[in-house]
Write a protein that holds these residues in place. Structure first.
Motif, PDB file in Angstrom:
ATOM      1  N   PHE A  66     -50.486 -14.533  59.666  1.00 45.99           N
ATOM      2  CA  PHE A  66     -51.917 -14.423  59.388  1.00 45.99           C
ATOM      3  C   PHE A  66     -52.151 -14.549  57.895  1.00 45.99           C
ATOM      4  CE2 PHE A  66     -50.252 -10.130  59.095  1.00 45.99           C
ATOM      5  CZ  PHE A  66     -50.860  -9.615  57.959  1.00 45.99           C
ATOM      6  N   THR A  67     -53.376 -14.827  57.540  1.00 42.52           N
ATOM      7  CA  THR A  67     -53.786 -14.910  56.136  1.00 42.52           C
ATOM      8  C   THR A  67     -54.521 -13.631  55.766  1.00 42.52           C
ATOM      9  OG1 THR A  67     -54.029 -17.310  56.273  1.00 42.52           O
ATOM     10  CG2 THR A  67     -55.168 -16.192  54.453  1.00 42.52           C
ATOM     11  N   TRP A  68     -54.096 -13.003  54.674  1.00 44.48           N
ATOM     12  CA  TRP A  68     -54.768 -11.799  54.217  1.00 44.48           C
ATOM     13  C   TRP A  68     -56.188 -12.134  53.778  1.00 44.48           C
ATOM     14  CZ3 TRP A  68     -52.857  -6.740  53.885  1.00 44.48           C
ATOM     15  CH2 TRP A  68     -51.515  -6.587  54.211  1.00 44.48           C
ATOM     16  N   PRO A  69     -57.155 -11.296  54.115  1.00 42.32           N
ATOM     17  CA  PRO A  69     -58.517 -11.531  53.617  1.00 42.32           C
ATOM     18  C   PRO A  69     -58.557 -11.335  52.110  1.00 42.32           C
ATOM     19  CG  PRO A  69     -58.372  -9.362  54.624  1.00 42.32           C
ATOM     20  CD  PRO A  69     -57.072 -10.046  54.903  1.00 42.32           C
ATOM     21  N   ALA A  70     -59.400 -12.077  51.451  1.00 45.23           N
ATOM     22  CA  ALA A  70     -59.531 -11.967  49.996  1.00 45.23           C
ATOM     23  C   ALA A  70     -60.905 -12.455  49.581  1.00 45.23           C
ATOM     24  CB  ALA A  70     -58.451 -12.797  49.296  1.00 45.23           C
ATOM     25  N   MET A  71     -61.422 -11.865  48.525  1.00 44.54           N
ATOM     26  CA  MET A  71     -62.738 -12.259  48.032  1.00 44.54           C
ATOM     27  C   MET A  71     -62.727 -13.681  47.491  1.00 44.54           C
ATOM     28  SD  MET A  71     -64.621  -9.735  48.774  1.00 44.54           S
ATOM     29  CE  MET A  71     -66.123 -10.012  47.823  1.00 44.54           C
ATOM     30  N   SER A  72     -61.545 -14.204  47.201  1.00 44.21           N
ATOM     31  CA  SER A  72     -61.430 -15.576  46.685  1.00 44.21           C
ATOM     32  C   SER A  72     -61.496 -16.624  47.800  1.00 44.21           C
ATOM     33  CB  SER A  72     -60.119 -15.725  45.916  1.00 44.21           C
ATOM     34  OG  SER A  72     -59.005 -15.434  46.757  1.00 44.21           O
ATOM     35  N   LEU A  73     -61.375 -16.202  49.057  1.00 44.39           N
ATOM     36  CA  LEU A  73     -61.439 -17.144  50.172  1.00 44.39           C
ATOM     37  C   LEU A  73     -62.890 -17.555  50.445  1.00 44.39           C
ATOM     38  CD1 LEU A  73     -58.938 -15.573  52.743  1.00 44.39           C
ATOM     39  CD2 LEU A  73     -58.555 -17.532  51.238  1.00 44.39           C
ATOM     40  N   PRO A  74     -63.098 -18.713  51.028  1.00 46.65           N
ATOM     41  CA  PRO A  74     -64.465 -19.125  51.365  1.00 46.65           C
ATOM     42  C   PRO A  74     -65.032 -18.261  52.481  1.00 46.65           C
ATOM     43  CG  PRO A  74     -62.882 -20.667  52.287  1.00 46.65           C
ATOM     44  CD  PRO A  74     -62.107 -19.749  51.390  1.00 46.65           C
ATOM     45  N   GLU A  75     -66.345 -18.141  52.513  1.00 45.50           N
ATOM     46  CA  GLU A  75     -66.998 -17.405  53.584  1.00 45.50           C
ATOM     47  C   GLU A  75     -66.837 -18.170  54.888  1.00 45.50           C
ATOM     48  OE1 GLU A  75     -71.553 -16.661  54.514  1.00 45.50           O
ATOM     49  OE2 GLU A  75     -70.869 -15.349  52.871  1.00 45.50           O
ATOM     50  N   LEU A  76     -66.396 -17.477  55.933  1.00 36.65           N
ATOM     51  CA  LEU A  76     -66.161 -18.104  57.226  1.00 36.65           C
ATOM     52  C   LEU A  76     -67.357 -17.960  58.159  1.00 36.65           C
ATOM     53  CD1 LEU A  76     -62.512 -16.823  57.749  1.00 36.65           C
ATOM     54  CD2 LEU A  76     -63.219 -19.099  56.991  1.00 36.65           C
ATOM     55  N   SER A  77     -67.985 -16.804  58.114  1.00 38.03           N
ATOM     56  CA  SER A  77     -69.126 -16.552  58.991  1.00 38.03           C
ATOM     57  C   SER A  77     -69.812 -15.265  58.561  1.00 38.03           C
ATOM     58  CB  SER A  77     -68.659 -16.438  60.443  1.00 38.03           C
ATOM     59  OG  SER A  77     -69.739 -16.094  61.281  1.00 38.03           O
ATOM     60  N   ARG A  78     -71.073 -15.151  58.935  1.00 37.55           N
ATOM     61  CA  ARG A  78     -71.795 -13.894  58.742  1.00 37.55           C
ATOM     62  C   ARG A  78     -72.024 -13.187  60.081  1.00 37.55           C
ATOM     63  NH1 ARG A  78     -75.720 -13.739  53.596  1.00 37.55           N
ATOM     64  NH2 ARG A  78     -74.347 -14.870  52.151  1.00 37.55           N
ATOM     65  N   LYS A  79     -71.540 -13.803  61.140  1.00 37.39           N
ATOM     66  CA  LYS A  79     -71.635 -13.224  62.471  1.00 37.39           C
ATOM     67  C   LYS A  79     -70.234 -12.941  62.987  1.00 37.39           C
ATOM     68  CE  LYS A  79     -76.131 -13.462  63.076  1.00 37.39           C
ATOM     69  NZ  LYS A  79     -76.953 -12.240  63.329  1.00 37.39           N
ATOM     70  N   GLY A  80     -70.085 -11.844  63.694  1.00 39.21           N
ATOM     71  CA  GLY A  80     -68.783 -11.540  64.256  1.00 39.21           C
ATOM     72  C   GLY A  80     -68.582 -10.050  64.464  1.00 39.21           C
ATOM     73  N   ARG A  81     -67.437  -9.739  65.033  1.00 43.79           N
ATOM     74  CA  ARG A  81     -67.106  -8.356  65.352  1.00 43.79           C
ATOM     75  C   ARG A  81     -65.707  -8.020  64.853  1.00 43.79           C
ATOM     76  NH1 ARG A  81     -70.743  -6.640  69.356  1.00 43.79           N
ATOM     77  NH2 ARG A  81     -71.904  -8.349  70.331  1.00 43.79           N
ATOM     78  N   CYS A 107     -56.323  -1.864  57.664  1.00 46.64           N
ATOM     79  CA  CYS A 107     -55.062  -2.009  56.934  1.00 46.64           C
ATOM     80  C   CYS A 107     -54.962  -3.329  56.189  1.00 46.64           C
ATOM     81  CB  CYS A 107     -53.894  -1.872  57.898  1.00 46.64           C
ATOM     82  SG  CYS A 107     -53.876  -3.109  59.227  1.00 46.64           S
ATOM     83  N   LEU A 108     -55.897  -4.263  56.407  1.00 40.86           N
ATOM     84  CA  LEU A 108     -55.855  -5.534  55.694  1.00 40.86           C
ATOM     85  C   LEU A 108     -56.652  -5.510  54.392  1.00 40.86           C
ATOM     86  CD1 LEU A 108     -56.086  -8.156  58.582  1.00 40.86           C
ATOM     87  CD2 LEU A 108     -54.060  -7.230  57.439  1.00 40.86           C
ATOM     88  N   ASP A 109     -57.405  -4.447  54.155  1.00 36.26           N
ATOM     89  CA  ASP A 109     -58.135  -4.323  52.892  1.00 36.26           C
ATOM     90  C   ASP A 109     -57.223  -3.669  51.861  1.00 36.26           C
ATOM     91  OD1 ASP A 109     -59.942  -4.195  50.857  1.00 36.26           O
ATOM     92  OD2 ASP A 109     -61.307  -2.781  51.831  1.00 36.26           O
ATOM     93  N   ALA A 110     -56.155  -4.384  51.517  1.00 41.03           N
ATOM     94  CA  ALA A 110     -55.117  -3.832  50.655  1.00 41.03           C
ATOM     95  C   ALA A 110     -55.557  -3.668  49.202  1.00 41.03           C
ATOM     96  CB  ALA A 110     -53.868  -4.711  50.715  1.00 41.03           C
ATOM     97  N   GLU A 111     -56.631  -4.334  48.820  1.00 46.16           N
ATOM     98  CA  GLU A 111     -57.120  -4.221  47.444  1.00 46.16           C
ATOM     99  C   GLU A 111     -58.295  -3.251  47.318  1.00 46.16           C
ATOM    100  OE1 GLU A 111     -55.986  -6.052  44.305  1.00 46.16           O
ATOM    101  OE2 GLU A 111     -54.422  -5.514  45.736  1.00 46.16           O
ATOM    102  N   GLY A 112     -58.693  -2.659  48.406  1.00 46.47           N
ATOM    103  CA  GLY A 112     -59.802  -1.713  48.367  1.00 46.47           C
ATOM    104  C   GLY A 112     -61.133  -2.355  48.065  1.00 46.47           C
ATOM    105  N   ARG A 132     -66.508 -11.246  55.908  1.00 52.79           N
ATOM    106  CA  ARG A 132     -66.949 -12.636  56.078  1.00 52.79           C
ATOM    107  C   ARG A 132     -65.868 -13.627  55.655  1.00 52.79           C
ATOM    108  NH1 ARG A 132     -72.924 -11.731  53.251  1.00 52.79           N
ATOM    109  NH2 ARG A 132     -73.790 -10.413  54.921  1.00 52.79           N
ATOM    110  N   ARG A 133     -64.859 -13.129  54.953  1.00 55.78           N
ATOM    111  CA  ARG A 133     -63.780 -13.972  54.435  1.00 55.78           C
ATOM    112  C   ARG A 133     -62.426 -13.602  55.051  1.00 55.78           C
ATOM    113  NH1 ARG A 133     -67.809 -13.617  50.892  1.00 55.78           N
ATOM    114  NH2 ARG A 133     -68.169 -15.345  49.435  1.00 55.78           N
ATOM    115  N   CYS A 134     -62.455 -12.982  56.210  1.00 55.15           N
ATOM    116  CA  CYS A 134     -61.223 -12.497  56.844  1.00 55.15           C
ATOM    117  C   CYS A 134     -60.853 -13.366  58.041  1.00 55.15           C
ATOM    118  CB  CYS A 134     -61.405 -11.047  57.289  1.00 55.15           C
ATOM    119  SG  CYS A 134     -59.934 -10.368  58.102  1.00 55.15           S
ATOM    120  N   PRO A 135     -59.818 -14.205  57.922  1.00 57.67           N
ATOM    121  CA  PRO A 135     -59.394 -15.022  59.066  1.00 57.67           C
ATOM    122  C   PRO A 135     -58.879 -14.178  60.232  1.00 57.67           C
ATOM    123  CG  PRO A 135     -58.542 -15.908  56.993  1.00 57.67           C
ATOM    124  CD  PRO A 135     -59.086 -14.547  56.681  1.00 57.67           C
ATOM    125  N   TYR A 136     -58.242 -13.050  59.940  1.00 59.12           N
ATOM    126  CA  TYR A 136     -57.690 -12.216  61.003  1.00 59.12           C
ATOM    127  C   TYR A 136     -58.795 -11.642  61.885  1.00 59.12           C
ATOM    128  CZ  TYR A 136     -54.481  -8.970  63.293  1.00 59.12           C
ATOM    129  OH  TYR A 136     -53.724  -8.312  64.238  1.00 59.12           O
TER     130      TYR A 136
END
Length: 282
Positions: free
Chosen positions: A191-206, A226-231, A270-274
């Protein structure tokens, strides 16, 4: 305190003895959580759930007071899952004495980043697993990635050794195989870790972050998962607030309400592929 949270990740250390490419390259300075502070967290967490994971980033067995940490978990009747690269297992020959140790997962995806012989390490892990298999718990899980890492030499060697010495019996979980009583070989998706540097994927989701799980970073910052490793989504800090205050706080409640309404109200989400894995599962 009523809550739907099933497990809480507590990052007892952000330090690691390896530098694996699949871990997020964080900016936080490595440190250990003070055992006194850890105990104060346990007192609150046990009112929500007994299930804790001593992991977000870092190698838990590297903690300077790891035995004290486990003794505290025993004293408070917790159910602990460890995630470890296994290289420091030899330091704790009495690890199985802890009744709080419910499960230990060995991250064999880290094997490509070790300097020691991979089969020697695997044999150490299997010796531990064989000892554990005679007890009611812990469950042991030997984890590999499912894709290109399986084509790397060290990983291939470990898998060949396991397949030569054990029968792989399908379990009730997908891509998970029993090789001993309470001992499993598991193949996880990368998986890819979410990061603020990633492009926005969606504003809808669960997601189940915040709803079914919570994480506490080494500095006491509570985050939804547990994926918000940078707080990036600080819900509060347990040095300054109680867990009850954090779970009744506006940011936490807004995040959870958003998921329930199919809205991603936090930028990191919004930037979390997982997170996309949950859109069809909830």
């Amino acid at each position: 305190m009523k809550s739907s949270i099933k497990r809480i990740y507590i990052e007892i250390t952000s330090r690691c003895n390896l530098n694996c490419a699949f871990c997020t390259a964080g900016s936080r300075q490595g440190s250990d959580m003070d055992p006194v502070f850890f105990e104060s967290i346990l007192k609150q967490v046990r009112e929500v759930t007994p299930y804790i994971y001593l992991h977000v980033q870092g190698e838990p067995l590297l903690h300077r007071d790891f035995r004290t940490i486990m003794d505290l978990c025993d004293n408070y009747g917790m159910q602990v899952q460890l995630v470890t690269n296994g290289t420091l297992l030899v330091r704790y020959p009495d690890l199985l004495r802890h009744p709080s140790l419910r499960k230990i997962s060995f991250s064999m995806q880290s094997i490509e980043y070790h300097s020691i012989d991979e089969i020697a390490l695997l044999k150490e892990i299997l010796t531990f697993c064989q000892q554990a298999s005679g007890q009611k718990q812990p469950y042991c899980e030997i984890r590999f990635w499912r894709d290109d890492q399986l084509e790397q030499k060290r990983t291939e060697n470990c898998l060949a050794y396991l397949q030569e010495h054990f029968d792989f019996r399908s379990s009730d979980r997908k891509n998970n195989y029993a090789i001993m009583n309470h001992v499993y070989v598991d193949f996880h998706n990368t998986f890819t870790w979410p990061a603020m540097s990633l492009p926005e994927l969606s504003r809808k989701g669960r997601c189940l972050g915040g709803i079914r799980q919570l994480a506490v970073l080494c500095d006491g910052t509570a985050v939804p998962c547990c994926l918000d490793a940078e707080g990036n989504i600080p819900l509060g800090n347990l040095h300054d607030q109680t867990l009850a205050e954090i779970l009744s706080g506006s940011r936490y409640l807004n995040l959870c309400q958003g998921f329930q309404n199919n809205e991603l109200r936090e930028e990191l989400c919004r930037r979390c592929p997982y997170r996309q894995r949950f859109d069809q599962r909830i």
